[in-house]
Scaffold this motif. Structure first.
Motif, PDB file in Angstrom:
ATOM      1  N   PHE A 169       0.856  -1.186   0.000  1.00  0.00           N
ATOM      2  CA  PHE A 169       0.000   0.000   0.000  1.00  0.00           C
ATOM      3  C   PHE A 169       0.888   1.231   0.000  1.00  0.00           C
ATOM      4  O   PHE A 169       2.107   1.140   0.225  1.00  0.00           O
ATOM      5  N   THR A 170       0.318   2.367  -0.276  1.00  0.00           N
ATOM      6  CA  THR A 170       1.096   3.609  -0.325  1.00  0.00           C
ATOM      7  C   THR A 170       0.540   4.635   0.658  1.00  0.00           C
ATOM      8  O   THR A 170      -0.641   4.595   1.017  1.00  0.00           O
ATOM      9  N   VAL A 171       1.416   5.527   1.071  1.00  0.00           N
ATOM     10  CA  VAL A 171       1.065   6.604   1.995  1.00  0.00           C
ATOM     11  C   VAL A 171       1.747   7.872   1.487  1.00  0.00           C
ATOM     12  O   VAL A 171       2.920   7.821   1.091  1.00  0.00           O
ATOM     13  N   PRO A 172       1.052   9.009   1.478  1.00  0.00           N
ATOM     14  CA  PRO A 172       1.757  10.261   1.147  1.00  0.00           C
ATOM     15  C   PRO A 172       2.945  10.441   2.086  1.00  0.00           C
ATOM     16  O   PRO A 172       2.810  10.305   3.304  1.00  0.00           O
ATOM     17  N   LEU A 173       4.100  10.742   1.532  1.00  0.00           N
ATOM     18  CA  LEU A 173       5.307  10.841   2.340  1.00  0.00           C
ATOM     19  C   LEU A 173       5.149  11.867   3.461  1.00  0.00           C
ATOM     20  O   LEU A 173       5.644  11.671   4.571  1.00  0.00           O
ATOM     21  N   THR A 174       4.413  12.930   3.187  1.00  0.00           N
ATOM     22  CA  THR A 174       4.220  13.968   4.199  1.00  0.00           C
ATOM     23  C   THR A 174       3.354  13.493   5.361  1.00  0.00           C
ATOM     24  O   THR A 174       3.380  14.082   6.440  1.00  0.00           O
ATOM     25  N   ASP A 175       2.575  12.424   5.159  1.00  0.00           N
ATOM     26  CA  ASP A 175       1.666  11.917   6.194  1.00  0.00           C
ATOM     27  C   ASP A 175       2.208  10.673   6.891  1.00  0.00           C
ATOM     28  O   ASP A 175       1.489  10.045   7.677  1.00  0.00           O
ATOM     29  N   LEU A 176       3.445  10.301   6.605  1.00  0.00           N
ATOM     30  CA  LEU A 176       3.954   9.021   7.086  1.00  0.00           C
ATOM     31  C   LEU A 176       3.943   8.928   8.611  1.00  0.00           C
ATOM     32  O   LEU A 176       3.568   7.894   9.173  1.00  0.00           O
ATOM     33  N   TYR A 177       4.333   9.992   9.303  1.00  0.00           N
ATOM     34  CA  TYR A 177       4.393   9.944  10.767  1.00  0.00           C
ATOM     35  C   TYR A 177       3.007   9.713  11.367  1.00  0.00           C
ATOM     36  O   TYR A 177       2.825   8.836  12.222  1.00  0.00           O
ATOM     37  N   SER A 178       2.024  10.475  10.929  1.00  0.00           N
ATOM     38  CA  SER A 178       0.675  10.323  11.475  1.00  0.00           C
ATOM     39  C   SER A 178       0.072   8.967  11.099  1.00  0.00           C
ATOM     40  O   SER A 178      -0.681   8.377  11.888  1.00  0.00           O
ATOM     41  N   GLU A 179       0.412   8.454   9.926  1.00  0.00           N
ATOM     42  CA  GLU A 179      -0.080   7.136   9.531  1.00  0.00           C
ATOM     43  C   GLU A 179       0.528   6.047  10.395  1.00  0.00           C
ATOM     44  O   GLU A 179      -0.145   5.074  10.751  1.00  0.00           O
ATOM     45  N   CYS A 180       1.797   6.190  10.755  1.00  0.00           N
ATOM     46  CA  CYS A 180       2.420   5.219  11.654  1.00  0.00           C
ATOM     47  C   CYS A 180       1.743   5.232  13.020  1.00  0.00           C
ATOM     48  O   CYS A 180       1.506   4.174  13.619  1.00  0.00           O
ATOM     49  N   GLU A 181       1.418   6.427  13.509  1.00  0.00           N
ATOM     50  CA  GLU A 181       0.697   6.524  14.778  1.00  0.00           C
ATOM     51  C   GLU A 181      -0.653   5.817  14.688  1.00  0.00           C
ATOM     52  O   GLU A 181      -1.047   5.076  15.598  1.00  0.00           O
ATOM     53  N   ARG A 182      -1.372   6.046  13.595  1.00  0.00           N
ATOM     54  CA  ARG A 182      -2.692   5.426  13.412  1.00  0.00           C
ATOM     55  C   ARG A 182      -2.575   3.907  13.319  1.00  0.00           C
ATOM     56  O   ARG A 182      -3.336   3.168  13.976  1.00  0.00           O
ATOM     57  N   LEU A 183      -1.618   3.417  12.541  1.00  0.00           N
ATOM     58  CA  LEU A 183      -1.460   1.977  12.352  1.00  0.00           C
ATOM     59  C   LEU A 183      -1.032   1.294  13.650  1.00  0.00           C
ATOM     60  O   LEU A 183      -1.474   0.176  13.940  1.00  0.00           O
ATOM     61  N   GLU A 184      -0.188   1.963  14.436  1.00  0.00           N
ATOM     62  CA  GLU A 184       0.209   1.399  15.718  1.00  0.00           C
ATOM     63  C   GLU A 184      -0.995   1.247  16.643  1.00  0.00           C
ATOM     64  O   GLU A 184      -1.151   0.223  17.329  1.00  0.00           O
ATOM     65  N   LYS A 185      -1.875   2.231  16.652  1.00  0.00           N
ATOM     66  CA  LYS A 185      -3.074   2.155  17.475  1.00  0.00           C
ATOM     67  C   LYS A 185      -3.996   1.031  17.019  1.00  0.00           C
ATOM     68  O   LYS A 185      -4.751   0.473  17.826  1.00  0.00           O
ATOM     69  N   GLU A 186      -3.934   0.695  15.737  1.00  0.00           N
ATOM     70  CA  GLU A 186      -4.761  -0.391  15.210  1.00  0.00           C
ATOM     71  C   GLU A 186      -4.169  -1.767  15.475  1.00  0.00           C
ATOM     72  O   GLU A 186      -4.774  -2.775  15.127  1.00  0.00           O
TER      73      GLU A 186
END
Length: 210
Positions: A169-186
């Motif tokens: 899957f892909t993530v906007p590079l600028t959003d990578l930090y917040s996406e990691c936080e979200r995925l960790e919570k999941e």
């Protein structure tokens, strides 16, 4: 990932004589104050000859056609038994005998994701030691650009081995930090390489680095 949830179902000791991929060793070293001390370590048993690295990690950036949209980083979901979780990772793979780190990166990218990329000049990153307090295993980071205007990247088809179950899957590079936080919570585990890239992106944002 699949119709069933992967999980570890047993754990037992493993002797070196029965291990294919790793070995446990006892090291003896001298300290700065000239004392001699023992140290327990794990080593990877598959490093090819004539190379100083075990594997490569691939920072694969998808470039949108005509720059329509932000750059995307290519990530993967893969179950890892040692942590008994699905991990968020970058594409990566072990070196083959006789190949360069760049060749390994492009081969592993094609096999694991189906994408065809290019290694730009100067994109050969540093060698990273994953957990030097525990093991000598290491990898070289390679930055790869994926041109989404190329026909072979319109519908990429991975060439996975029978025992590989990888979801890309892909993530906007600028959003990578917040996406990691979200995925960790999941409940996902964040691979150190992904977390390090995310921290770098976040630091660049906080400190307004160009």
């Amino acid at each position: 990932m699949s119709s069933s949830t992967p999980k570890v179902i047993s754990e037992e000791p493993l002797e070196n004589k029965d291990s294919k991929w790793i070995k446990l060793v006892k090291l003896t070293y001298t300290t700065p104050d000239s004392r001699t001390r023992p140290y327990e370590s794990a080593i990877r048993a598959t490093r090819p000859k004539n190379t100083d690295i075990d594997s490569v990690g691939i920072t694969a950036i998808l470039q949108q056609e005509n720059d329509k949209g932000p750059p995307l980083i290519l990530l993967q979901k893969q179950f890892r038994p040692p942590v008994n979780k699905v991990c968020i990772e970058i594409p990566a793979g072990l070196m083959d005998e006789g190949e360069s780190a760049e060749e390994c990166a492009l081969r592993e990218l094609k096999e694991e994701t189906g994408y065809v990329g290019t290694v730009e000049e100067g994109a050969r990153g540093v060698v990273i030691f994953n957990d030097p307090g525990f093991t000598n295993t290491n990898l070289r980071m390679i930055r790869v650009n994926i041109d989404m205007s190329r026909p072979e990247n319109q519908s990429p088809q991975p060439q996975l081995e029978e025992n590989e179950f990888i979801e890309c899957f892909t993530v906007p590079l600028t959003d990578l930090y917040s996406e990691c936080e979200r995925l960790e919570k999941e409940g996902f585990a964040i691979d150190a390489r992904v977390g390090t890239i995310a921290e770098g992106v976040e630091l660049a944002r906080l400190w307004k680095l160009n």
